[in-house]
Design a protein around this motif. Structure first.
Motif, PDB file in Angstrom:
ATOM      1  N   VAL A   1       5.335   4.842  -8.476  1.00 47.40           N
ATOM      2  CA  VAL A   1       4.980   3.301  -9.417  1.00 47.40           C
ATOM      3  C   VAL A   1       6.345   2.767  -9.679  1.00 47.40           C
ATOM      4  CG1 VAL A   1       4.934   2.812 -11.284  1.00 47.40           C
ATOM      5  CG2 VAL A   1       2.410   3.365  -9.827  1.00 47.40           C
ATOM      6  N   THR A   2       7.200   3.950  -8.759  1.00 44.85           N
ATOM      7  CA  THR A   2       8.669   3.746  -9.389  1.00 44.85           C
ATOM      8  C   THR A   2       9.228   3.524  -8.257  1.00 44.85           C
ATOM      9  OG1 THR A   2       8.593   6.645 -11.022  1.00 44.85           O
ATOM     10  CG2 THR A   2      11.173   5.165  -9.707  1.00 44.85           C
ATOM     11  N   GLU A   3       9.189   3.883  -7.271  1.00 43.05           N
ATOM     12  CA  GLU A   3       9.700   2.883  -6.291  1.00 43.05           C
ATOM     13  C   GLU A   3       9.417   1.879  -6.211  1.00 43.05           C
ATOM     14  OE1 GLU A   3      10.942   2.543  -2.268  1.00 43.05           O
ATOM     15  OE2 GLU A   3      12.091   3.619  -3.889  1.00 43.05           O
ATOM     16  N   LEU A   4       8.411   1.098  -6.147  1.00 46.17           N
ATOM     17  CA  LEU A   4       7.529  -0.221  -6.606  1.00 46.17           C
ATOM     18  C   LEU A   4       8.433  -0.998  -7.630  1.00 46.17           C
ATOM     19  CD1 LEU A   4       4.197   0.665  -5.536  1.00 46.17           C
ATOM     20  CD2 LEU A   4       5.518  -1.148  -4.055  1.00 46.17           C
ATOM     21  N   VAL A   5       8.295  -0.130  -8.132  1.00 48.87           N
ATOM     22  CA  VAL A   5       8.756  -1.058  -9.322  1.00 48.87           C
ATOM     23  C   VAL A   5      10.373  -1.036  -9.347  1.00 48.87           C
ATOM     24  CG1 VAL A   5      10.331  -0.725 -12.267  1.00 48.87           C
ATOM     25  CG2 VAL A   5       7.309   0.131 -11.733  1.00 48.87           C
ATOM     26  N   THR A   6      11.664   0.156  -8.396  1.00 55.95           N
ATOM     27  CA  THR A   6      12.582  -0.258  -7.883  1.00 55.95           C
ATOM     28  C   THR A   6      12.944  -1.350  -7.148  1.00 55.95           C
ATOM     29  OG1 THR A   6      13.733   2.560  -8.811  1.00 55.95           O
ATOM     30  CG2 THR A   6      14.874   1.019  -6.848  1.00 55.95           C
TER      31      THR A   6
ATOM     32  N   LEU B   1       5.444   5.369 -15.652  1.00 60.45           N
ATOM     33  CA  LEU B   1       4.824   4.132 -16.757  1.00 60.45           C
ATOM     34  C   LEU B   1       5.769   4.143 -17.860  1.00 60.45           C
ATOM     35  CD1 LEU B   1       1.643   1.823 -16.159  1.00 60.45           C
ATOM     36  CD2 LEU B   1       3.808   1.350 -14.703  1.00 60.45           C
ATOM     37  N   ASP B   2       5.680   5.423 -18.910  1.00 61.77           N
ATOM     38  CA  ASP B   2       6.089   5.767 -19.641  1.00 61.77           C
ATOM     39  C   ASP B   2       7.122   6.120 -19.584  1.00 61.77           C
ATOM     40  OD1 ASP B   2       3.698   5.633 -20.874  1.00 61.77           O
ATOM     41  OD2 ASP B   2       3.209   7.617 -20.613  1.00 61.77           O
ATOM     42  N   THR B   3       8.232   6.225 -18.588  1.00 59.52           N
ATOM     43  CA  THR B   3       8.959   7.060 -18.292  1.00 59.52           C
ATOM     44  C   THR B   3      10.249   5.180 -18.392  1.00 59.52           C
ATOM     45  OG1 THR B   3       8.912   9.032 -17.606  1.00 59.52           O
ATOM     46  CG2 THR B   3      10.637   8.213 -16.913  1.00 59.52           C
ATOM     47  N   LEU B   4       9.591   5.008 -17.086  1.00 60.56           N
ATOM     48  CA  LEU B   4      10.492   3.594 -17.004  1.00 60.56           C
ATOM     49  C   LEU B   4      10.065   2.655 -17.623  1.00 60.56           C
ATOM     50  CD1 LEU B   4       8.141   2.389 -14.038  1.00 60.56           C
ATOM     51  CD2 LEU B   4      11.013   2.973 -14.133  1.00 60.56           C
ATOM     52  N   VAL B   5       9.301   2.756 -19.223  1.00 60.89           N
ATOM     53  CA  VAL B   5       9.883   1.356 -20.609  1.00 60.89           C
ATOM     54  C   VAL B   5      10.707   2.404 -21.222  1.00 60.89           C
ATOM     55  CG1 VAL B   5       9.002   1.460 -22.687  1.00 60.89           C
ATOM     56  CG2 VAL B   5       7.323   1.090 -20.254  1.00 60.89           C
ATOM     57  N   GLU B   6      11.196   3.342 -21.548  1.00 59.73           N
ATOM     58  CA  GLU B   6      12.385   4.387 -22.003  1.00 59.73           C
ATOM     59  C   GLU B   6      12.900   4.406 -21.222  1.00 59.73           C
ATOM     60  OE1 GLU B   6      10.264   8.628 -21.676  1.00 59.73           O
ATOM     61  OE2 GLU B   6       8.360   8.500 -22.910  1.00 59.73           O
ATOM     62  N   GLU B   7      13.441   3.927 -20.095  1.00 63.94           N
ATOM     63  CA  GLU B   7      14.374   3.673 -19.602  1.00 63.94           C
ATOM     64  C   GLU B   7      14.753   2.497 -20.091  1.00 63.94           C
ATOM     65  OE1 GLU B   7      14.229   7.503 -15.899  1.00 63.94           O
ATOM     66  OE2 GLU B   7      13.859   5.782 -15.182  1.00 63.94           O
TER      67      GLU B   7
ATOM     68  N   TYR C   1       1.058  -1.165  -0.311  1.00 68.34           N
ATOM     69  CA  TYR C   1       0.083  -0.078   0.516  1.00 68.34           C
ATOM     70  C   TYR C   1       1.213   1.134  -0.088  1.00 68.34           C
ATOM     71  CZ  TYR C   1      -3.775  -3.005   1.543  1.00 68.34           C
ATOM     72  OH  TYR C   1      -4.826  -4.183   1.020  1.00 68.34           O
ATOM     73  N   ALA C   2       0.817   2.012  -1.075  1.00 63.88           N
ATOM     74  CA  ALA C   2       1.554   3.216  -1.059  1.00 63.88           C
ATOM     75  C   ALA C   2       0.060   4.250  -0.886  1.00 63.88           C
ATOM     76  CB  ALA C   2       1.950   3.647  -3.143  1.00 63.88           C
ATOM     77  N   GLY C   3       0.638   5.411  -0.004  1.00 63.80           N
ATOM     78  CA  GLY C   3      -0.345   6.256   0.940  1.00 63.80           C
ATOM     79  C   GLY C   3       0.120   7.277   0.813  1.00 63.80           C
ATOM     80  N   SER C   4      -0.454   8.513   0.541  1.00 67.17           N
ATOM     81  CA  SER C   4      -0.587   9.386   0.357  1.00 67.17           C
ATOM     82  C   SER C   4      -0.014   9.921  -0.511  1.00 67.17           C
ATOM     83  CB  SER C   4       0.446  10.128   1.604  1.00 67.17           C
ATOM     84  OG  SER C   4      -0.271   9.787   3.305  1.00 67.17           O
TER      85      SER C   4
END
Length: 270
Positions: free
Chosen positions: A192-197, A220-226, A85-88
């Motif tokens: 989202v970026t933290e969870l993917v990392t 998501l777009d940025t993570l795919v581009e990278e 759960y990513a809150g706030s």
């Protein structure tokens, strides 16, 4: 626009369903997993959706709810213990099985100031307008959904927002809600970026219905581009009050909570 056909749904979700152990599912709560309600504290996720989330958590590399609510409140509403759960809006992260969330120190340091400001706004005028104040820890939310004079409440809160910004706080407008926040950069995209990392999936999906969910689409777009994700699926949950960009930018568009439940069911059929 009609609901996606079974073939469209299957084809769009294929990157995840073909490799569930290397895929992640991220989703908003209010308006996506739970219907929008007049009083925020009355929101709940239907039992069958909670069961689906539990099944998905056992099959996919990561399942997470990303919400503007506190992480603890998000878990209470969803009722599934084995997911993130990513809150706030990303300031908190509650891991599966944990009792307490990890909170950004810079965000936490403003909690007392935000609460004091909110308490000062609990005025006679605010009460006459029936504006409801929700304590979300370091965020205070001012709700006016369903009050007798919604236009008057909105006008009152526009003045309150100016006061908050003058006092050094950040503000954010949502669906008939104004949030007063610490002036610390946070958004669902950061979550989202933290969870993917942390979990290192190859593919990821995010479903949401509101403007704050567009930040997750951007991430998501940025993570795919990278090259950090091989594939990403953006699911837009269409609603009368949602921004048009949610539909315009989505890879898959569904109608309301029931439509998103159909996406979860398709993901579970692996």
């Amino acid at each position: 626009m009609s609901a996606p056909t079974a073939d469209t749904l299957s084809e769009t979700l294929r990157p995840l369903t073909d490799d569930p152990k290397r895929s992640a599912i991220f989703c908003d709560i209010d308006g996506t997993l739970a219907p929008i309600v007049k009083r925020a504290e009355d929101a709940h996720v239907r039992h069958e959706i909670a069961v689906l989330l539990g099944r998905l958590a056992r099959r996919y590399s990561c399942v997470a709810c990303v919400s503007g609510r506190s992480a603890a409140e998000a878990r209470r509403i969803v009722g599934v213990g084995g997911i993130f759960y990513a809150g706030s809006h990303g300031a908190e992260l509650l891991e599966p099985g944990s009792n307490a969330p990890r909170l950004l120190p810079a965000f936490k340091s403003w909690e007392g100031r935000v609460r004091r400001f909110a308490a000062e706004q609990d005025t006679r005028q605010s009460r006459l307008l029936r504006i409801r104040i929700e304590d979300k820890g370091p965020i205070s939310a001012f709700h006016w959904r369903g009050v007798p004079d919604e236009d008057g409440a909105r006008t009152h809160l526009e003045g309150l927002a100016q006061e908050a910004e003058t006092a050094g706080f950040a503000t954010h407008w949502g669906r008939k809600v104004l949030e007063v926040r610490p002036p610390v950069p946070i958004d669902k995209g950061q979550a989202v970026t933290e969870l993917v990392t942390r979990t290192q999936p190859a593919n990821a999906l995010f479903g949401g219905d509101d403007a704050t969910d567009l930040d997750a689409f951007d991430a998501l777009d940025t993570l795919v581009e990278e090259g950090r994700l091989h594939a990403a699926v953006r699911v837009g949950v269409r609603s009368d009050e949602g921004p048009s960009a949610i539909v315009e930018r989505a890879d898959l568009v569904v109608d309301g909570v029931s439509g998103f439940a159909g996406v979860l069911s398709a993901l579970a059929e692996v």
